[in-house]
Design a protein around this motif. Sequence first.
Motif, short mmCIF file in Angstrom:
data_model
loop_
_atom_site.label_atom_id
_atom_site.label_comp_id
_atom_site.label_asym_id
_atom_site.label_seq_id
_atom_site.Cartn_x
_atom_site.Cartn_y
_atom_site.Cartn_z
N SER A 1 16.11 -18.64 22.45
CA SER A 1 17.55 -18.54 22.16
C SER A 1 17.83 -18.84 20.70
CB SER A 1 18.34 -19.53 23.04
OG SER A 1 18.31 -19.09 24.37
N MET B 1 16.99 -15.87 18.82
CA MET B 1 18.01 -14.83 19.04
C MET B 1 19.23 -15.11 18.16
SD MET B 1 18.05 -12.15 20.84
CE MET B 1 19.03 -11.01 21.78
N ASN B 2 19.65 -16.40 18.07
CA ASN B 2 20.80 -16.74 17.24
C ASN B 2 20.55 -16.43 15.78
OD1 ASN B 2 22.32 -17.62 19.37
ND2 ASN B 2 21.67 -19.76 19.19
N PHE C 1 26.48 -10.66 26.16
CA PHE C 1 26.17 -12.02 26.59
C PHE C 1 25.96 -12.09 28.10
CE2 PHE C 1 29.08 -11.99 23.01
CZ PHE C 1 28.41 -12.76 22.08
N GLN C 2 25.30 -13.17 28.50
CA GLN C 2 25.11 -13.37 29.94
C GLN C 2 26.45 -13.48 30.66
OE1 GLN C 2 22.75 -16.80 30.86
NE2 GLN C 2 22.89 -16.48 33.06
N ASP D 1 21.74 -11.18 25.29
CA ASP D 1 21.23 -12.50 25.68
C ASP D 1 21.35 -12.65 27.19
OD1 ASP D 1 20.39 -15.07 25.80
OD2 ASP D 1 21.90 -15.89 24.43
N GLU D 2 20.25 -12.48 27.89
CA GLU D 2 20.25 -12.51 29.35
C GLU D 2 21.37 -11.66 29.94
OE1 GLU D 2 18.42 -15.05 31.37
OE2 GLU D 2 17.88 -16.58 29.88
N VAL E 1 16.97 -10.96 25.31
CA VAL E 1 16.35 -12.18 25.83
C VAL E 1 16.45 -12.12 27.35
CG1 VAL E 1 16.64 -14.67 26.09
CG2 VAL E 1 16.80 -13.63 23.83
#
Lengths: 246, 406
Positions: free
Chosen positions: A49, A52-53, A93-94, A170-171, A202
């Motif tokens: 994570s 990823m950021n 985003f998730q 992200d997920e 991710v």
Amino acid sequence: MSEFLIQLKGIKKKYGVGASELMALKGIDLDIMPGEFVAIMGPSGSGKSTAMNILGCLDTPSSGQYLFKGAHVEALTRDQRARLRRRYLGFVFQGFNLLARTSAQENVELPLLYRGDDAKVRRAAASRALQSVGLSGWENHTPSELSGGQQQRVAIARAIVTEPAVVLADEPTGNLDTQRSHEIMGLLVSLNKDHGITVLMVTHEPDMAAYARRMVHFVDGNIAKDVENPHPNNVASGDIDLTETI
Amino acid sequence: MLYSVFMLALRSVRRNMLRSFLTILGIVIGVAAVITMVTLGNGATQAIKTQISSLGTNLLMVNPGQRGPGGSGGGGGGVPHFTAADALAIQAEIGGVVAVAPLGRASVTVVANGRNWATSVSGSTNDWFETGNWKLANGRIFELEEQVAGSAVCVIGETVRREIYGGTEGLTGLGKLLRVKQFSCEVVGILAAKGQGGMGDQDDLVVVPLQTLQRRITGSRKVDVLMVSMQDGADSVPLKASLRQLMRERRKLAEADDDNFNIFDTQQLAETLSSTTKVLTTLLGAVAAVSLLVGGIGIMNIMLVSVTERTREIGLRLAVGALEREVLLQFLIEAVVLSALGGLIGIIIATAASYSLSMLMKVPYVFDPFINFLSLVFSAAIGIVFGYFPARRAARMDPIEALRHE
């Protein structure tokens, strides 16, 4: 040199100071070419994570170099990074992160607002983006009137409405059931294949990572494995029913 | 960019109707209170001014008794009354005097036309009409013979006319007989109405010649007040001084004695009263302004809550590329739009409230564009001041933290 879209060189990220100091990334090197579909995997706490950021220009590394299209991101100011994000990056985003009580159309228009596009341009681009995720006719529905899968599609439409070079997910399937997850993955694959958008995703689900053509495994702040996926889970666009029924 | 940020703020205000309304309630009440207070205060000042000018400007009232701490004394035990001769002496000896009216008063119940009405009867000369700025709606004032003889004639005020005879204003009753105490008098004139105001109903009276009052009603030669009307533009200070000297001589006061009478200047009264109401207006306005401040703090409070509540939204906006100043501007504009909206609603409420309250309080409604404009600008300024801190907090958020916020 500039054939690389993204180059990470010895990226380190540490949190806290003194005794509570934590090395989240311990020197990452990663090159990504335009048009790749990369799955970033690893257990929680592995630094994926954080990576990823940094890749999303939301965070800066403690040391090391991050070249995006040859530009040094680590040297940019907060506002310069914001400008880079609005020009080149799209986020999924998730938790979807749609604005509540706001129509799908307006949600998708949001990034264009900050680019200063006028209303007519925004509306046309948002309609196009919603159409390409199979949500024509749902423009005026608010998130609470949409299913989880539909909400994530709105979020994907929002990510691609600016025609970004990279979509960072992200997920993206973390909150969805299996069938919806596969539909979303199909969408991401088609973005990558048909629109040539680089996708960084991710995930901790091997099923979903299997759609990617490259898998990067993080363990303990290092890249443990960086492998090609010779046979990505290839969904032909026709297999997905884009006009999802609730 | 500014336009789209403005639209964004407006949209967010609209999305949270109830919360927006509660947020601006403080401003609404504050602005409404300030404007209503000031408007009513201005109305009251105006009412007092008209009232006093209807009493007659350039008017001096000479009352028996000393001027005590509570205003003019009642002329109690031992203080000699005035007589009609005092009025003649003033007329003859003081320059710059237009008219002098000796005035006697009594409370009576008048009866006619099958109705009765408790009122006051004033006995005076024809000068009284001039000193009091009275106009006739109908009929005439007194003839000289009537004054000398103390004839049974009267001029009635509009209120008395309405209560006894009814009908059209200023018309009915003329030539009829009106029973005052033990005698009946002929209504020879009807006074034009002055209207009601802070000093009570001025039209509620019956006027008879002084002789008539003294002989037929009070049975004494006393005169309660001397009304002295000065020439326009006359300087009241020397005139009052010579009037005082004359009265001291006529009342045979020794050098060391205090005045046993007092001279009341309506112009002075007007100035005193209107400056009093001005002070009161300012005071009430200031109290109301405090509520505006409280309203501003309310806005800050809700904006802070709103920023916290919308942390994820802010994170998202930052992630998709909003600049720090764009987020700042959005929340600032939101606060200003809210507070200006509150100001606008406050002005509307204030207009309705002060209009109906001024009707109720029988003061004129005086629209004051300055205070309305000022309130609007001030409420917008409150939005900027109290919206800045929450907006800065939103703008400086870390997008990663914000997106992770639950």
